[in-house]
Design an enzyme around this catalytic site. Sequence first.
Site, short mmCIF file in Angstrom:
data_model
loop_
_atom_site.label_atom_id
_atom_site.label_comp_id
_atom_site.label_asym_id
_atom_site.label_seq_id
_atom_site.Cartn_x
_atom_site.Cartn_y
_atom_site.Cartn_z
N CYS A 20 21.70 3.16 -1.52
CA CYS A 20 21.33 3.14 -0.10
C CYS A 20 19.94 2.56 0.09
CB CYS A 20 21.38 4.55 0.48
SG CYS A 20 23.00 5.30 0.45
N ASP A 42 -20.89 3.64 -13.05
CA ASP A 42 -22.13 3.31 -12.37
C ASP A 42 -23.08 4.48 -12.60
OD1 ASP A 42 -23.93 2.10 -10.38
OD2 ASP A 42 -23.34 3.83 -9.16
N ASP A 75 -19.49 4.61 -6.64
CA ASP A 75 -19.52 5.31 -5.37
C ASP A 75 -20.12 4.51 -4.23
OD1 ASP A 75 -22.19 5.47 -6.44
OD2 ASP A 75 -22.58 7.01 -4.93
N ASP A 112 -20.78 -1.15 -5.41
CA ASP A 112 -19.79 -0.98 -6.47
C ASP A 112 -18.42 -1.53 -6.09
OD1 ASP A 112 -21.65 0.35 -8.08
OD2 ASP A 112 -21.17 2.29 -7.17
#
Length: 762
Positions: free
Chosen positions: A24, A438, A639, A643
């Site tokens: 389906c 980072d 963050d 970045d």
Amino acid sequence: MPFLPLSQVKTSPTAPAAARPGACVASVERALGTVPGVAQASVNLATERAHVRLAAPVAPERLAEAVRAAGYGARPVTGAVPDDAEQRERAAELAGLSRRFVVAAALALPVVVLGNLGRVGPLATVDEGTKNLIQLLFATPIQWWAGWPFVRGTWTGIRRRTADMNLLIGVGTLAAYLYSLAATVWPGRFLAAGVAPHVYFDTAAVIVVLILLGRMLEAQARAGTSRAMRRLLDLRPRVAHRVKGGDTEAVPLEAVAPGDRLLVRPGERVPVDGRVTEGRSRIDQSMLTGEPMPVEVGPGDAVVGATVNQSGAFHMQAEKVGADSVLMQIVRLVQQAQGSKAAVARLADRIAAVFVPVVITVALAAFVLWFDLGPAPRLAHALLAAVAVLIIACPCALGLATPTALMVGTGRGAELGVLIRGAEVLESAQGIDTVVFDKTGTLTLGRPALADLLPAPGVTAERLLRVAASVERHSEHPLAAAIVRGATERGLALAEPDDVAAIPGRGVVGLLQGRPVVLGTPALLAEQGVDLGALDAERERQEAAGRTVVAVAEGGAVLGLVTVSDTLKPGAPEAVAALARAGLQVWMITGDNARTAHAVARAAGIDAGRVLAQVLPGEKAARIAGLQAQGRKVAMVGDGINDAPALARADLGIAMGGGTDIAMEAAGITLVRGDLAAVPIALRLARRTLQVIRQNLFWAFVYNTVGIPVAAGLLFVLLRVGGPVGPVLGWQGTLNPMLASLAMALSSVSVVTSSLRLRRFR
């Protein structure tokens, strides 16, 4: 980078109750793909939703019409969250399945008894024609009421020239029922043709009962896969207390608008995201951060909707409401992930699209071969073989293998604070061998903090810090803020300074209780005639460790050194160690100078040879590409806005939840709590979820690969009637369609149950 839809509308495709097969999925996706403006359609069988990416505006009702035209029910869904109507639909579906199953099972009992024990005991004296009529009486409502969804689906598939599971079940049960009906009504014609008028009402009835049982268990299991999502949604308060003038009124949460002033009483959940304007309290943010300790909040502090106000009442101003709130963003990301498809799932969909026609062909071939070459009674054997092939081949397990695992895995991730954006992210997590962190804001707290106090001989650390913080108390410089914050945390009472003057880039001078005070670089103190003496060697060691040194003098004499640094986040060394134990290389990238970078890396447990320092923001993505050029598969953890290119360039981007929105949009995984310990957890969960998907698909394929030949009679050929095994077992190598229906039902339930294992992920 995860694909971000230009526009997304969802419809809820509802196949007839008790029939939601894998085939389906392809039918609905094809129907949606024919609508002008639709760029991509993806159906999630577990959530019963179609996620549609639009290249041009399309009315939601137009999409629903396309699904209905394909023979399935559908209605537009306005949001990512299952609404009350959708919940009622699912509850009604489960109730309908249960009702059909109970009635069918009760009616099937006398049919099975007469069909299998009709020649035993008192039943042996009953005329065969009478027993057949009684079976017909009980089997008819099973076929035409309990099994009506399959019959209706069969007719719809034939009329629309589409093939799905309904066709397989419908044709199989109808063949057994209609053959038995003919043998009951016209037994003389069968005898005239030399064929005994055997009936197979028990086969048709038991198939319907077992398939209904499988669908009922499947529906219950599907409901279990969304339990984590419902727990998140249940955190939302129903009402908010809005303040207008001097009056407070209770209003539905949906009525709150940005800018509204709200009252939050003790024990209540914060209604929406915003900021405290008046009052102080403690907030339990464990649903967001996982930390059990409450957080003190006061005027100006941010609060998040669905967190719990533990103590005092406070007023707040609403900022983000509805879909913009943190909680609903989490829900939306999880829903987006659940609607996505991994490459292995797309392969399953392509197979399912051609699967049904192939199965029908195999069933016809089995019928012809048994009818031409099989033992007597040939027609009966041919019919049973064809029905067994049709029943055992239903592709439900294929259709459920991926979406159920995705639902449970992403839901469990949401509970752990790990948001997985989509199925493609799961595949990206496979083979990751390098993790790049980072530094600022990811490995470290991202703000200077008081690191150490080194008083001069005869001076206490308390006096050193009180003097430094008193002079800096009105400064906005980050280093000054770190010193003042350190003093406040230690409960020191600060004095009011006089005549404070800042010397840019060097420090401050001022008076404290009438005594001259100098804070700043050693060079500034030297200009003021202050010699560090024995502390100068300690200054060099602190600077070599990457710390910023602030020298303090009072009344012309040195009081000591105050060191400030961007400290590691709690758990950073443990997270790095966990990744290393898992066999991954851990790197750090930063724009800071090499001395500071190596000091932070050393504290975090990162090898000095894997530090990328003095990297400009625009160069981070290029450094990630450089690692990839060495044949490494890289996950980037960051963050900040700078970045985002590196997160997008990496094979897998992991964003810290406390970071910027653009970083989270560029990442495939978001860590809601900003906890570095969640990085190895996220990688393990992604890999485990994809592993379960592959296991589900493998066993679904194996089931059909083995089951279809057995149903067609392969074992009959291998064992041969009269061979050494057949007589001993009393079995000729053929598969009873009732056993085929039981195996088909159990295959679907087993796939869903396999996916539910992810709920126990730790």
